[in-house]
Design an enzyme around this catalytic site. Structure first.
Site, short mmCIF file in Angstrom:
data_model
loop_
_atom_site.label_atom_id
_atom_site.label_comp_id
_atom_site.label_asym_id
_atom_site.label_seq_id
_atom_site.Cartn_x
_atom_site.Cartn_y
_atom_site.Cartn_z
N LEU A 8 0.83 -1.21 0.00
CA LEU A 8 0.00 0.00 0.00
C LEU A 8 0.86 1.26 0.00
CD1 LEU A 8 -2.58 -1.26 2.64
CD2 LEU A 8 -2.83 -1.27 0.15
N GLY A 9 1.87 1.25 -0.86
CA GLY A 9 2.75 2.41 -1.01
C GLY A 9 2.09 3.49 -1.85
N MET A 11 1.61 3.87 -5.04
CA MET A 11 0.64 3.41 -6.04
C MET A 11 -0.40 2.50 -5.41
SD MET A 11 2.66 2.87 -9.65
CE MET A 11 1.15 2.41 -10.48
N GLY A 12 0.03 1.54 -4.63
CA GLY A 12 -0.90 0.58 -4.06
C GLY A 12 -1.98 1.22 -3.20
N SER A 112 0.65 1.64 -15.23
CA SER A 112 1.26 2.95 -15.41
C SER A 112 0.27 4.01 -14.96
CB SER A 112 1.62 3.19 -16.89
OG SER A 112 2.24 4.45 -17.06
N LYS A 164 4.70 -3.35 -20.51
CA LYS A 164 5.03 -2.24 -19.61
C LYS A 164 6.52 -1.92 -19.65
CE LYS A 164 4.40 0.74 -16.18
NZ LYS A 164 5.59 0.74 -15.37
N HIS A 167 7.09 0.09 -22.71
CA HIS A 167 6.54 1.42 -22.40
C HIS A 167 7.56 2.25 -21.64
CE1 HIS A 167 4.72 4.01 -19.30
NE2 HIS A 167 3.77 4.29 -20.16
N ASN A 168 8.18 1.65 -20.62
CA ASN A 168 9.16 2.39 -19.82
C ASN A 168 10.42 2.70 -20.60
OD1 ASN A 168 7.26 2.09 -17.81
ND2 ASN A 168 8.73 1.49 -16.25
N GLU A 171 9.63 5.64 -22.57
CA GLU A 171 9.61 6.77 -21.63
C GLU A 171 11.03 7.29 -21.38
OE1 GLU A 171 9.14 6.55 -16.98
OE2 GLU A 171 7.20 6.25 -17.95
N TYR A 172 11.99 6.39 -21.22
CA TYR A 172 13.39 6.78 -21.03
C TYR A 172 13.84 7.69 -22.18
CZ TYR A 172 14.87 3.53 -17.26
OH TYR A 172 15.07 2.87 -16.08
#
Length: 293
Positions: A8-9, A11-12, A112, A164, A167-168, A171-172
């Protein structure tokens, strides 16, 4: 629908809230008792009705493997595990086989959206068998952005995290292009308002994007980025993208260069540039700078 959510950080925690707002029941577990709904994974599983669905949002590698191992002993045939972290796609195949031997389904979900996902929704790239994916559709619908886009069943187990990862990697390269353009603009004395140049690109140009919007936001906060050190970490997915390109003989010069640029950012005094400077001095008599004491 009921969902168990582990991790539950940043994003979670927001994902738990977004799914709850859609009317579903979410029971969350985190090592931080201040945010956790239950005290253990065993308690989380006990509170879920069969067939259970448990979504894992913990760091890739050993942490994910540990959770998968524990869930394998707690869940029963007919239950499903979703790995929504940034795991390597090759780990997905291993986890699917381990859980499948116990009759437990496995789905990998590339997610994402970052800290903006609660408000805007999360783009989801999902891999797994159709029967497992279809059962989770209400949760995917709750998490995805409104409208027809932002969700895809990309293919077999591993396809979600592979998508994903790519995708990243893209993004880089996009971030590196914006960064290089910004540095060049800052270098030229005739361009007196670099921040507003970036802002002018936000409408009507072919390079407008959410990343550009975020760059303008950063420049609004710190116009010349004077408060930042020129250092950038990599999450690992850029490396995996380049490794996959090598394994499949696919040329990725832009993505590879953007990854190497991050490595360069970690060198306060580049050993490579020492050799370049020495060679330029040798063949052309170009000036060199002495190392600072």
């Amino acid at each position: 629908m009921q969902l168990g959510l582990i991790g539950l950080g940043k994003m979670g925690g927001n994902m738990r809230e977004r799914v709850r707002r859609a009317g579903h029941t979410v029971i969350g577990y985190d090592r931080n008792p201040d945010v956790s709904d239950v005290a253990s994974l065993a308690e989380l599983v006990d509170k879920l009705e069969a067939p259970r669905t448990v979504w894992v949002m913990v760091p890739a590698g050993a942490a994910t493997q540990s959770v998968i191992d524990e869930l394998g002993g707690l869940l029963r045939s007919g239950d499903t595990v979703v790995d929504g972290g940034n795991s390597r796609w090759t780990d997905d195949e291993k986890h699917a086989a381990e859980l499948g031997a116990r009759g437990i389904g496995f789905v990998d979900a590339g997610v994402s959206g970052g800290v903006w996902g609660l408000k805007n929704g999360y783009a989801l790239m999902v891999g797994g068998e159709k029967e497992h994916v279809d059962r989770l559709q209400p949760i995917f619908d709750a998490l995805k952005p409104e409208g027809p886009y932002g969700y895809v069943h990309a293919g077999k187990v591993g396809a979600g995290h592979f998508s994903k990862m790519v995708h990243n990697g893209i993004e880089y390269a996009m971030m590196q292009a914006y960064a290089e353009g910004w540095e060049l603009l800052e270098k030229i004395g005739s361009v007196e308002n670099v921040r507003e140049v970036f802002r002018s690109w936000q409408e009507g140009t072919v390079i407008r994007s959410w990343l550009l919007d975020l760059a303008v936001s950063a420049l609004d906060d710190d116009e010349h980025l004077d408060r930042l050190r020129g250092y950038a970490e990599d999450s690992g997915e850029g490396r995996w993208t380049v490794e996959a390109a090598i394994d499949n003989a696919v040329p990725l010069p832009a993505i590879t260069a953007s990854l190497f640029a991050r490595f360069a950012s970690r060198q306060e005094d580049s050993p490579q540039m020492k050799m370049v400077a020495a060679l330029r001095n040798q063949f052309g008599g170009h000036a060199v700078e002495s190392a600072k004491e």
